[in-house]
Motif scaffolding. Structure first.
Motif, short mmCIF file in Angstrom:
data_model
loop_
_atom_site.label_atom_id
_atom_site.label_comp_id
_atom_site.label_asym_id
_atom_site.label_seq_id
_atom_site.Cartn_x
_atom_site.Cartn_y
_atom_site.Cartn_z
N PRO A 33 0.80 -1.24 0.00
CA PRO A 33 0.00 0.00 0.00
C PRO A 33 0.83 1.29 0.00
O PRO A 33 0.34 2.35 -0.33
CB PRO A 33 -0.82 -0.10 1.29
N HIS A 34 2.10 1.17 0.36
CA HIS A 34 2.98 2.35 0.43
C HIS A 34 3.82 2.55 -0.82
O HIS A 34 4.60 3.50 -0.90
CB HIS A 34 3.90 2.23 1.65
N MET A 35 3.68 1.67 -1.79
CA MET A 35 4.53 1.72 -2.98
C MET A 35 4.00 2.71 -4.01
O MET A 35 3.68 2.36 -5.14
CB MET A 35 4.64 0.32 -3.59
N GLU A 36 3.94 3.96 -3.61
CA GLU A 36 3.51 5.04 -4.49
C GLU A 36 4.50 6.18 -4.37
O GLU A 36 5.24 6.27 -3.40
CB GLU A 36 2.11 5.52 -4.10
N GLY A 37 4.49 7.05 -5.35
CA GLY A 37 5.39 8.21 -5.32
C GLY A 37 6.83 7.77 -5.27
O GLY A 37 7.27 6.92 -6.03
N ILE A 38 7.57 8.33 -4.32
CA ILE A 38 9.00 8.03 -4.21
C ILE A 38 9.24 6.55 -3.87
O ILE A 38 10.27 5.98 -4.22
CB ILE A 38 9.68 8.95 -3.18
N GLU A 40 7.65 4.05 -5.11
CA GLU A 40 7.25 3.21 -6.23
C GLU A 40 8.40 2.30 -6.67
O GLU A 40 8.17 1.22 -7.21
CB GLU A 40 6.75 4.05 -7.40
N LYS A 41 9.64 2.70 -6.41
CA LYS A 41 10.80 1.87 -6.72
C LYS A 41 10.72 0.49 -6.06
O LYS A 41 11.30 -0.47 -6.53
CB LYS A 41 12.09 2.54 -6.23
N LEU A 42 10.00 0.43 -4.95
CA LEU A 42 9.91 -0.83 -4.21
C LEU A 42 9.12 -1.90 -4.95
O LEU A 42 9.16 -3.07 -4.58
CB LEU A 42 9.29 -0.58 -2.82
N LYS A 43 8.41 -1.53 -6.00
CA LYS A 43 7.68 -2.51 -6.80
C LYS A 43 8.63 -3.42 -7.59
O LYS A 43 8.25 -4.51 -7.98
CB LYS A 43 6.72 -1.80 -7.76
N ASP A 44 9.84 -2.97 -7.80
CA ASP A 44 10.85 -3.77 -8.48
C ASP A 44 11.38 -4.82 -7.49
O ASP A 44 11.97 -4.48 -6.46
CB ASP A 44 11.99 -2.87 -8.96
N ARG A 45 11.17 -6.10 -7.80
CA ARG A 45 11.55 -7.19 -6.88
C ARG A 45 13.03 -7.16 -6.50
O ARG A 45 13.39 -7.37 -5.34
CB ARG A 45 11.24 -8.55 -7.49
N GLU A 46 13.88 -6.92 -7.48
CA GLU A 46 15.32 -6.91 -7.21
C GLU A 46 15.67 -5.78 -6.24
O GLU A 46 16.43 -5.96 -5.29
CB GLU A 46 16.11 -6.77 -8.51
N PHE A 47 15.10 -4.60 -6.48
CA PHE A 47 15.35 -3.48 -5.59
C PHE A 47 14.76 -3.74 -4.20
O PHE A 47 15.41 -3.49 -3.18
CB PHE A 47 14.78 -2.18 -6.17
N PHE A 48 13.55 -4.27 -4.16
CA PHE A 48 12.88 -4.56 -2.88
C PHE A 48 13.74 -5.50 -2.03
O PHE A 48 13.82 -5.35 -0.80
CB PHE A 48 11.50 -5.16 -3.13
N SER A 49 14.40 -6.45 -2.68
CA SER A 49 15.20 -7.44 -1.95
C SER A 49 16.45 -6.83 -1.30
O SER A 49 17.11 -7.48 -0.50
CB SER A 49 15.61 -8.57 -2.89
N LYS A 50 16.77 -5.58 -1.61
CA LYS A 50 17.94 -4.91 -1.03
C LYS A 50 17.65 -4.25 0.31
O LYS A 50 18.45 -3.47 0.82
CB LYS A 50 18.49 -3.88 -2.03
N PRO A 63 18.58 1.25 -0.51
CA PRO A 63 19.54 2.20 -1.09
C PRO A 63 18.84 3.47 -1.58
O PRO A 63 17.71 3.40 -2.08
CB PRO A 63 20.13 1.40 -2.26
N GLY A 64 19.49 4.59 -1.41
CA GLY A 64 18.90 5.87 -1.82
C GLY A 64 18.09 6.50 -0.70
O GLY A 64 17.31 7.41 -0.91
#
Length: 99
Positions: A33-38, A40-50, A63-64
């Motif tokens: 529910p929080h994967m909006e705006g800034i 939204e990057k968390l929708k990417d599985r590879e990035f989320f796994s970091k 990261p970031g």
């Protein structure tokens, strides 16, 4: 203020984390529910796994400097003890027959 000791992604459950809080509770938290705006990057599985816990601040971060509020995660999380109870109830054959 509640802080975080450890965080891991949950295999097979996109957008979910298992968070170990400083009060010794462990909770499943749905981040979707929080994967909006800034975030939204968390929708990417590879990035989320970091995901990791910031050693100084004891918060969930990526990261970031994408951070999540520990108090909000605590409020929104489902306690692991409660999940275990739900599984036990669901496995009870009498319960399933009544459903």
């Amino acid at each position: 203020m509640i802080l975080i000791n450890k965080v891991v992604t949950i295999p097979g459950m996109d957008g979910w984390l298992l968070v170990d809080f400083t009060d010794r509770s462990k909770k499943f938290v749905d981040i979707r529910p929080h994967m909006e705006g800034i975030l939204e990057k968390l929708k990417d599985r590879e990035f989320f796994s970091k995901v990791y816990v910031d050693d100084d601040l004891k918060i969930v971060t990526w990261p970031g400097e994408l951070d999540l509020d520990p108090d909000q995660l605590y409020r929104e999380g489902i306690d692991l003890v409660e999940i275990k109870k739900m599984i036990e109830v669901a496995q009870d054959t009498n319960f399933l027959e009544r459903a």
